[in-house]
Motif scaffolding. Structure first.
Motif, PDB file in Angstrom:
ATOM      1  N   ARG A 292       0.823  -1.210   0.000  1.00  0.00           N
ATOM      2  CA  ARG A 292       0.000   0.000   0.000  1.00  0.00           C
ATOM      3  C   ARG A 292       0.862   1.268   0.000  1.00  0.00           C
ATOM      4  O   ARG A 292       0.527   2.247  -0.662  1.00  0.00           O
ATOM      5  N   TYR A 293       1.974   1.223   0.717  1.00  0.00           N
ATOM      6  CA  TYR A 293       2.826   2.412   0.818  1.00  0.00           C
ATOM      7  C   TYR A 293       4.153   2.245   0.083  1.00  0.00           C
ATOM      8  O   TYR A 293       5.105   2.988   0.338  1.00  0.00           O
ATOM      9  N   SER A 294       4.216   1.296  -0.837  1.00  0.00           N
ATOM     10  CA  SER A 294       5.474   1.051  -1.544  1.00  0.00           C
ATOM     11  C   SER A 294       5.826   2.150  -2.528  1.00  0.00           C
ATOM     12  O   SER A 294       6.998   2.293  -2.907  1.00  0.00           O
ATOM     13  N   LEU A 295       4.857   2.937  -2.979  1.00  0.00           N
ATOM     14  CA  LEU A 295       5.122   4.017  -3.934  1.00  0.00           C
ATOM     15  C   LEU A 295       5.287   5.367  -3.249  1.00  0.00           C
ATOM     16  O   LEU A 295       5.318   6.403  -3.911  1.00  0.00           O
ATOM     17  N   ALA A 296       5.395   5.353  -1.925  1.00  0.00           N
ATOM     18  CA  ALA A 296       5.547   6.617  -1.200  1.00  0.00           C
ATOM     19  C   ALA A 296       6.909   7.252  -1.439  1.00  0.00           C
ATOM     20  O   ALA A 296       7.036   8.481  -1.448  1.00  0.00           O
ATOM     21  N   VAL A 297       7.948   6.436  -1.631  1.00  0.00           N
ATOM     22  CA  VAL A 297       9.295   6.989  -1.841  1.00  0.00           C
ATOM     23  C   VAL A 297       9.375   7.809  -3.130  1.00  0.00           C
ATOM     24  O   VAL A 297       9.805   8.964  -3.096  1.00  0.00           O
ATOM     25  N   PRO A 298       8.987   7.279  -4.299  1.00  0.00           N
ATOM     26  CA  PRO A 298       9.019   8.135  -5.491  1.00  0.00           C
ATOM     27  C   PRO A 298       8.055   9.301  -5.410  1.00  0.00           C
ATOM     28  O   PRO A 298       8.329  10.374  -5.961  1.00  0.00           O
ATOM     29  N   ALA A 299       6.914   9.137  -4.726  1.00  0.00           N
ATOM     30  CA  ALA A 299       5.996  10.266  -4.567  1.00  0.00           C
ATOM     31  C   ALA A 299       6.640  11.369  -3.750  1.00  0.00           C
ATOM     32  O   ALA A 299       6.504  12.565  -4.062  1.00  0.00           O
ATOM     33  N   LEU A 300       7.367  11.008  -2.712  1.00  0.00           N
ATOM     34  CA  LEU A 300       8.040  12.011  -1.883  1.00  0.00           C
ATOM     35  C   LEU A 300       9.183  12.680  -2.649  1.00  0.00           C
ATOM     36  O   LEU A 300       9.367  13.904  -2.569  1.00  0.00           O
ATOM     37  N   MET A 301       9.944  11.900  -3.415  1.00  0.00           N
ATOM     38  CA  MET A 301      11.107  12.446  -4.108  1.00  0.00           C
ATOM     39  C   MET A 301      10.727  13.265  -5.328  1.00  0.00           C
ATOM     40  O   MET A 301      11.279  14.344  -5.552  1.00  0.00           O
ATOM     41  N   LEU A 302       9.792  12.796  -6.116  1.00  0.00           N
ATOM     42  CA  LEU A 302       9.496  13.419  -7.407  1.00  0.00           C
ATOM     43  C   LEU A 302       8.396  14.467  -7.317  1.00  0.00           C
ATOM     44  O   LEU A 302       8.335  15.368  -8.156  1.00  0.00           O
ATOM     45  N   GLU A 303       7.502  14.359  -6.338  1.00  0.00           N
ATOM     46  CA  GLU A 303       6.447  15.356  -6.175  1.00  0.00           C
ATOM     47  C   GLU A 303       6.739  16.321  -5.030  1.00  0.00           C
ATOM     48  O   GLU A 303       5.933  17.219  -4.771  1.00  0.00           O
ATOM     49  N   SER A 379      25.967  -7.939  -2.746  1.00  0.00           N
ATOM     50  CA  SER A 379      24.503  -8.071  -2.818  1.00  0.00           C
ATOM     51  C   SER A 379      23.831  -6.703  -2.839  1.00  0.00           C
ATOM     52  O   SER A 379      22.921  -6.459  -3.645  1.00  0.00           O
ATOM     53  N   SER A 380      24.248  -5.802  -1.971  1.00  0.00           N
ATOM     54  CA  SER A 380      23.627  -4.481  -1.910  1.00  0.00           C
ATOM     55  C   SER A 380      23.887  -3.683  -3.180  1.00  0.00           C
ATOM     56  O   SER A 380      23.007  -2.972  -3.667  1.00  0.00           O
ATOM     57  N   THR A 381      25.081  -3.807  -3.718  1.00  0.00           N
ATOM     58  CA  THR A 381      25.414  -3.068  -4.939  1.00  0.00           C
ATOM     59  C   THR A 381      24.523  -3.482  -6.099  1.00  0.00           C
ATOM     60  O   THR A 381      24.113  -2.646  -6.917  1.00  0.00           O
ATOM     61  N   LEU A 382      24.198  -4.754  -6.192  1.00  0.00           N
ATOM     62  CA  LEU A 382      23.353  -5.232  -7.284  1.00  0.00           C
ATOM     63  C   LEU A 382      21.871  -5.030  -6.998  1.00  0.00           C
ATOM     64  O   LEU A 382      21.082  -4.828  -7.931  1.00  0.00           O
ATOM     65  N   ALA A 383      21.482  -5.098  -5.724  1.00  0.00           N
ATOM     66  CA  ALA A 383      20.048  -5.050  -5.401  1.00  0.00           C
ATOM     67  C   ALA A 383      19.507  -3.633  -5.365  1.00  0.00           C
ATOM     68  O   ALA A 383      18.376  -3.383  -5.813  1.00  0.00           O
ATOM     69  N   PHE A 384      20.253  -2.677  -4.840  1.00  0.00           N
ATOM     70  CA  PHE A 384      19.761  -1.315  -4.686  1.00  0.00           C
ATOM     71  C   PHE A 384      19.250  -0.720  -6.003  1.00  0.00           C
ATOM     72  O   PHE A 384      18.123  -0.212  -6.068  1.00  0.00           O
ATOM     73  N   PRO A 385      20.038  -0.730  -7.089  1.00  0.00           N
ATOM     74  CA  PRO A 385      19.558  -0.074  -8.323  1.00  0.00           C
ATOM     75  C   PRO A 385      18.312  -0.731  -8.910  1.00  0.00           C
ATOM     76  O   PRO A 385      17.418  -0.034  -9.397  1.00  0.00           O
ATOM     77  N   VAL A 386      18.246  -2.066  -8.881  1.00  0.00           N
ATOM     78  CA  VAL A 386      17.108  -2.753  -9.513  1.00  0.00           C
ATOM     79  C   VAL A 386      15.823  -2.484  -8.739  1.00  0.00           C
ATOM     80  O   VAL A 386      14.787  -2.141  -9.329  1.00  0.00           O
ATOM     81  N   THR A 387      15.863  -2.617  -7.418  1.00  0.00           N
ATOM     82  CA  THR A 387      14.645  -2.406  -6.630  1.00  0.00           C
ATOM     83  C   THR A 387      14.181  -0.954  -6.697  1.00  0.00           C
ATOM     84  O   THR A 387      12.984  -0.677  -6.805  1.00  0.00           O
ATOM     85  N   ALA A 388      15.124  -0.005  -6.650  1.00  0.00           N
ATOM     86  CA  ALA A 388      14.742   1.403  -6.753  1.00  0.00           C
ATOM     87  C   ALA A 388      14.162   1.713  -8.127  1.00  0.00           C
ATOM     88  O   ALA A 388      13.178   2.458  -8.253  1.00  0.00           O
ATOM     89  N   ALA A 389      14.738   1.141  -9.188  1.00  0.00           N
ATOM     90  CA  ALA A 389      14.234   1.390 -10.539  1.00  0.00           C
ATOM     91  C   ALA A 389      12.851   0.785 -10.735  1.00  0.00           C
ATOM     92  O   ALA A 389      11.969   1.407 -11.353  1.00  0.00           O
ATOM     93  N   VAL A 390      12.630  -0.420 -10.224  1.00  0.00           N
ATOM     94  CA  VAL A 390      11.304  -1.050 -10.361  1.00  0.00           C
ATOM     95  C   VAL A 390      10.248  -0.217  -9.645  1.00  0.00           C
ATOM     96  O   VAL A 390       9.146   0.017 -10.177  1.00  0.00           O
ATOM     97  N   THR A 391      10.548   0.264  -8.442  1.00  0.00           N
ATOM     98  CA  THR A 391       9.575   1.070  -7.698  1.00  0.00           C
ATOM     99  C   THR A 391       9.274   2.379  -8.425  1.00  0.00           C
ATOM    100  O   THR A 391       8.109   2.787  -8.536  1.00  0.00           O
ATOM    101  N   ALA A 392      10.301   3.035  -8.949  1.00  0.00           N
ATOM    102  CA  ALA A 392      10.085   4.295  -9.668  1.00  0.00           C
ATOM    103  C   ALA A 392       9.285   4.074 -10.953  1.00  0.00           C
ATOM    104  O   ALA A 392       8.410   4.881 -11.300  1.00  0.00           O
ATOM    105  N   LEU A 393       9.543   2.984 -11.660  1.00  0.00           N
ATOM    106  CA  LEU A 393       8.795   2.706 -12.896  1.00  0.00           C
ATOM    107  C   LEU A 393       7.359   2.297 -12.591  1.00  0.00           C
ATOM    108  O   LEU A 393       6.447   2.606 -13.368  1.00  0.00           O
ATOM    109  N   LEU A 394       7.144   1.588 -11.480  1.00  0.00           N
ATOM    110  CA  LEU A 394       5.776   1.267 -11.068  1.00  0.00           C
ATOM    111  C   LEU A 394       4.991   2.541 -10.763  1.00  0.00           C
ATOM    112  O   LEU A 394       3.820   2.676 -11.151  1.00  0.00           O
ATOM    113  N   TYR A 395       5.622   3.449 -10.063  1.00  0.00           N
ATOM    114  CA  TYR A 395       4.992   4.735  -9.764  1.00  0.00           C
ATOM    115  C   TYR A 395       4.636   5.479 -11.062  1.00  0.00           C
ATOM    116  O   TYR A 395       3.519   6.003 -11.217  1.00  0.00           O
ATOM    117  N   THR A 396       5.563   5.509 -12.007  1.00  0.00           N
ATOM    118  CA  THR A 396       5.308   6.184 -13.287  1.00  0.00           C
ATOM    119  C   THR A 396       4.178   5.505 -14.045  1.00  0.00           C
ATOM    120  O   THR A 396       3.304   6.171 -14.627  1.00  0.00           O
TER     121      THR A 396
END
Length: 417
Positions: A292-303, A379-396
């Motif tokens: 329910r609140y997974s898109l709050a991060v891009p909403a906070l950053m981009l809006e 693990s963090s180096t590979l996981a951070f960009p993919v998860t952040a990109a998926v969340t931002a694209l879902l928001y878009t």
């Protein structure tokens, strides 16, 4: 009397009293049909169609009569065999029949500016990391190294004098005081490591969200540009990423607390059953809150919204699409888990060799902690960009579906804003 030839064979001119249709008479074998002016006077029938609508039988070749199904398909725009070796009548613009190729959505960046399929979201996230790998991996690597170094040092120093909980559990002379001291020390070290990791996750997510938003418009970002754009929102990001885990922890505390209290009162069987049911219910409620609140991060950053406003914004965008968002997020987690496991295989081998060479399996020893920290960094180096990109694209994608954000993005891509 019309001047259009009929279908009667040459012969005597019919009188006015003769019927309209006169049977054809075969031409004698020793005679040839009269043509031209000689035959014109003997070919008129009494009733003729209007002039210019019919042609003589010899003007065109006989054509095959189409069935009702063929005529219906032709009227509905289906292609039918036609002359000249083609299919159906050709349109003036070069297409076939009434069909025209669909208009492709503009794609200035990593995704087409239209509602996205699930595969396009995952592909867009991977493409973002591949196209801007210097910025994406640079951000995640720097933050992963910093946070994991602090976590490794804290763990090595904090837990050096803390007794192992497993050894305490096997001890026959364990007192409640010793158990509480060990649990408190363990939770303190875990809390410090978790806080340091949370700070790194906040900064990485904020900067990577900015990077993905620019990649959608076909623009590249440097680490400095991402930092300058994300810095004003870091306080809100910190509040958001602290509030959400606390909400989920509160749900589990309520779900498990009742069963634990009942068990502590003496009814261990009933308390265990209630704790199990409460744990399952808390798991479902926690997953619901997470999505329910997974898109709050891009909403906070981009809006540029506040913490509560961004949470409300996320709830509004997810409403009616919870299962779709859940599936995409779960797929992203599974993808990053598989990639991390593959990347950590060599690290696991090295860790086993180090532990075997030192003759001890102490998990708090410096060699083991260093090797484990390297694996966590990978693990963090590979996981951070993919998860952040998926969340931002879902928001878009959700904003495109509900608010026609694609029109604004096309305008922004064309104007260079």
């Amino acid at each position: 009397m019309n001047d259009t030839p009929g279908r009667n064979s040459p012969g005597p001119s019919p009188s006015d009293e003769q019927p309209a249709v006169v049977p054809e008479e075969p031409t004698p074998a020793d005679q040839t049909p009269r043509t031209g002016e000689d035959a014109r006077g003997s070919q008129w029938a009494r009733e003729q169609p209007p002039g210019g609508q019919w042609s003589t039988p010899s003007a065109v070749p006989p054509q095959t009569r189409r069935t009702t199904r063929e005529r219906a398909r032709a009227n509905s725009g289906h292609q039918q065999p036609g002359g000249g070796g083609g299919w159906g009548p050709q349109a003036a613009g070069g297409g076939w029949g009434n069909w025209t190729p669909p208009v492709r959505a503009p794609q200035p960046g990593v995704i087409p500016l239209r509602p996205l399929a699930v595969g396009e979201i995952i592909d867009g996230a991977i493409r973002t990391v591949r196209v801007q790998w210097r910025t994406a991996l640079g951000i995640s690597l720097a933050l992963a190294v910093g946070t994991q170094t602090v976590a490794t040092v804290v763990t090595g120093l904090w837990f050096r004098d803390v007794p192992d909980l497993q050894s305490l559990a096997d001890s026959e002379t364990l007192t409640p005081r010793e158990l509480l001291d060990a649990i408190g020390s363990s939770l303190g070290g875990v809390g410090v490591a978790w806080a340091v990791g949370l700070i790194g996750s906040i900064i990485a997510t904020a900067m990577l969200t900015v990077m993905v938003s620019r990649a959608i418009l076909g623009r590249t970002s440097t680490i400095g540009e991402a930092w300058r754009s994300a810095r004003p929102q870091l306080a809100g990001m910190f509040g958001l990423l602290v509030l959400l885990p606390l909400m989920i922890c509160a749900v589990f505390a309520v779900g498990l607390g009742v069963g634990l209290l009942v068990a502590a009162a003496g009814a261990e069987a009933a308390g265990s059953a209630l704790a199990l049911l409460g744990g399952l219910g808390s798991l479902v409620a926690g997953a619901w809150l997470w999505i329910r609140y997974s898109l709050a991060v891009p909403a906070l950053m981009l809006e540029k919204q506040g913490v509560i406003a961004s949470m409300r914004r996320s709830a509004k965008l997810v409403r009616g699409a919870w299962w779709r968002v859940f599936g995409v997020q779960l797929l992203a987690v599974a993808l990053t888990f598989v990639v991390s496991m593959i990347a950590q295989l060599p690290v696991g081998v090295v860790e086993t060799l180090v532990a075997g060479g030192s003759g001890t399996s102490d998990s708090t020893g410096w060699p083991t902690l260093i090797v484990s920290g390297i694996g966590a960094v990978i693990s963090s180096t590979l996981a951070f960009p993919v998860t952040a990109a998926v969340t931002a694209l879902l928001y878009t994608d959700q904003r495109i579906r509900r608010e026609s954000l694609d029109l604004e993005l096309v305008r922004a891509a064309g104007s260079g804003e």
